[in-house]
Write an enzyme that holds these catalytic residues in place. Structure first.
Site, PDB file in Angstrom:
ATOM      1  N   HIS A 156      40.019  27.201  36.731  1.00 30.10           N
ATOM      2  CA  HIS A 156      41.261  27.648  37.370  1.00 30.10           C
ATOM      3  C   HIS A 156      41.918  26.441  38.017  1.00 30.10           C
ATOM      4  CE1 HIS A 156      44.068  29.764  40.041  1.00 30.10           C
ATOM      5  NE2 HIS A 156      43.709  28.858  40.937  1.00 30.10           N
ATOM      6  N   ASN A 211      37.808  31.096  30.387  1.00 32.69           N
ATOM      7  CA  ASN A 211      38.479  29.838  30.053  1.00 32.69           C
ATOM      8  C   ASN A 211      38.085  28.688  30.985  1.00 32.69           C
ATOM      9  OD1 ASN A 211      39.863  30.620  32.291  1.00 32.69           O
ATOM     10  ND2 ASN A 211      41.847  30.888  31.286  1.00 32.69           N
ATOM     11  N   GLU A 227      45.738  28.443  48.251  1.00 30.62           N
ATOM     12  CA  GLU A 227      44.418  28.585  47.629  1.00 30.62           C
ATOM     13  C   GLU A 227      43.381  27.680  48.293  1.00 30.62           C
ATOM     14  OE1 GLU A 227      45.042  28.067  43.401  1.00 30.62           O
ATOM     15  OE2 GLU A 227      46.020  30.032  43.232  1.00 30.62           O
ATOM     16  N   TYR A 267      43.361  36.790  43.397  1.00 30.70           N
ATOM     17  CA  TYR A 267      44.211  37.025  42.218  1.00 30.70           C
ATOM     18  C   TYR A 267      45.242  38.119  42.460  1.00 30.70           C
ATOM     19  CZ  TYR A 267      41.784  34.051  38.743  1.00 30.70           C
ATOM     20  OH  TYR A 267      41.290  33.008  38.000  1.00 30.70           O
ATOM     21  N   LYS A 315      34.764  28.094  36.657  1.00 30.23           N
ATOM     22  CA  LYS A 315      34.531  29.538  36.591  1.00 30.23           C
ATOM     23  C   LYS A 315      33.104  29.870  36.118  1.00 30.23           C
ATOM     24  CE  LYS A 315      39.366  30.951  35.759  1.00 30.23           C
ATOM     25  NZ  LYS A 315      40.237  31.716  34.812  1.00 30.23           N
TER      26      LYS A 315
HETATM   27  P1  IDP Z   1      46.115  30.384  34.459  1.00 30.08           P
HETATM   28  O1  IDP Z   1      44.665  30.500  34.838  1.00 30.08           O
HETATM   29  O2  IDP Z   1      46.311  29.488  33.268  1.00 30.08           O
HETATM   30  O3  IDP Z   1      47.005  30.032  35.614  1.00 30.08           O
HETATM   31  P2  IDP Z   1      47.166  33.083  34.719  1.00 30.08           P
HETATM   32  O4  IDP Z   1      48.272  33.647  33.906  1.00 30.08           O
HETATM   33  O5  IDP Z   1      47.443  32.741  36.144  1.00 30.08           O
HETATM   34  O6  IDP Z   1      46.575  31.823  33.930  1.00 30.08           O
HETATM   35  O7  IDP Z   1      45.985  34.134  34.636  1.00 30.08           O
HETATM   36  C1  IDP Z   1      44.860  34.028  35.503  1.00 30.08           C
HETATM   37  C2  IDP Z   1      43.618  34.231  34.688  1.00 30.08           C
HETATM   38  O8  IDP Z   1      43.615  35.557  34.187  1.00 30.08           O
HETATM   39  C3  IDP Z   1      43.511  33.350  33.443  1.00 30.08           C
HETATM   40  O9  IDP Z   1      42.962  32.082  33.700  1.00 30.08           O
HETATM   41  C4  IDP Z   1      42.615  34.176  32.563  1.00 30.08           C
HETATM   42  O10 IDP Z   1      41.246  33.995  32.922  1.00 30.08           O
HETATM   43  C5  IDP Z   1      43.020  35.589  32.901  1.00 30.08           C
HETATM   44  N1  IDP Z   1      43.996  36.098  31.945  1.00 30.08           N
HETATM   45  C6  IDP Z   1      45.304  35.740  31.829  1.00 30.08           C
HETATM   46  N2  IDP Z   1      45.914  36.413  30.853  1.00 30.08           N
HETATM   47  C7  IDP Z   1      44.964  37.233  30.327  1.00 30.08           C
HETATM   48  C8  IDP Z   1      44.980  38.195  29.260  1.00 30.08           C
HETATM   49  O11 IDP Z   1      45.987  38.434  28.600  1.00 30.08           O
HETATM   50  N3  IDP Z   1      43.797  38.841  29.022  1.00 30.08           N
HETATM   51  C9  IDP Z   1      42.663  38.596  29.732  1.00 30.08           C
HETATM   52  N4  IDP Z   1      42.612  37.702  30.731  1.00 30.08           N
HETATM   53  C10 IDP Z   1      43.745  37.027  31.028  1.00 30.08           C
HETATM   54 MG    MG Z   2      47.449  31.088  37.331  1.00 26.70          MG
END
Ligand code: IDP
Ligand code: MG
Length: 136
Positions: free
Chosen positions: A118, A115, A129, A52, A12
């Site tokens: 992905h 984070n 994807e 997304y 990312k």
């Molecule tokens: P993942 O990346 O671990 O699969 P997902 O729940 O699919 O997590 O969420 C996609 C992305 O959305 C996450 O990687 C993160 O960057 C962002 N995200 C998820 N939950 C939150 C939140 O509560 N606040 C802000 N960003 C979030």
């Molecule tokens: Mg996810």
């Protein structure tokens, strides 16, 4: 029985910006993932919204899409036995604060939104994807 799978990984913008591309690729390779294809791109916000779409009702959706399109990313097809689950384990929890030692998000993640990586969350989504970013 061999169970070789492919999954989609994205480095990312926060990680690309900190020049962590090669370091993160080396981690994948050291854990036995083959990088079948990779490219560095920057996507439009509209493409991030498509990617997304599953999160479109979430309060963080708009910021998430703005963020993913805010700078260069590296998209990769990773291949290994049980690659989908293996990549999720190596990435660690969505929130770096909750990620275990030895995971990429523990090591590099800044916050729940920044984070660093992905990874596809199922075999079906991995196919979708991979098709999204690698059309041929
Ligand atoms: P993942 O990346 O671990 O699969 P997902 O729940 O699919 O997590 O969420 C996609 C992305 O959305 C996450 O990687 C993160 O960057 C962002 N995200 C998820 N939950 C939150 C939140 O509560 N606040 C802000 N960003 C979030
Ligand atoms: Mg996810």
């Amino acid at each position: 029985m061999s169970n070789v799978e492919q999954t989609l990984s994205i480095i990312k913008p926060d990680a690309v910006e900190r020049k962590l591309e090669n370091e993160i690729k080396e981690i994948f390779k050291s854990k036995g993932f083959k990088i079948i294809k990779d490219k560095k791109i920057q996507i439009e916000k509209a493409e991030a919204e498509k990617f997304y779409k599953v999160h479109e009702t979430k309060p963080f959706y708009n910021d998430l899409c703005t963020y993913l399109s805010s700078g260069p990313i590296v998209v990769m097809i990773l291949e290994k036995e049980n690659a989908v689950v293996g990549n999720r384990e190596l990435m660690g929890a969505t929130n770096p604060k909750d990620a275990k030692d030895g995971t990429i998000r523990k090591k590099y993640g800044i916050s729940i939104d920044k984070n660093s990586v992905h990874g596809s969350d199922s075999i079906d989504n991995a196919k979708i994807e991979i098709g999204f970013f690698f059309k041929d």
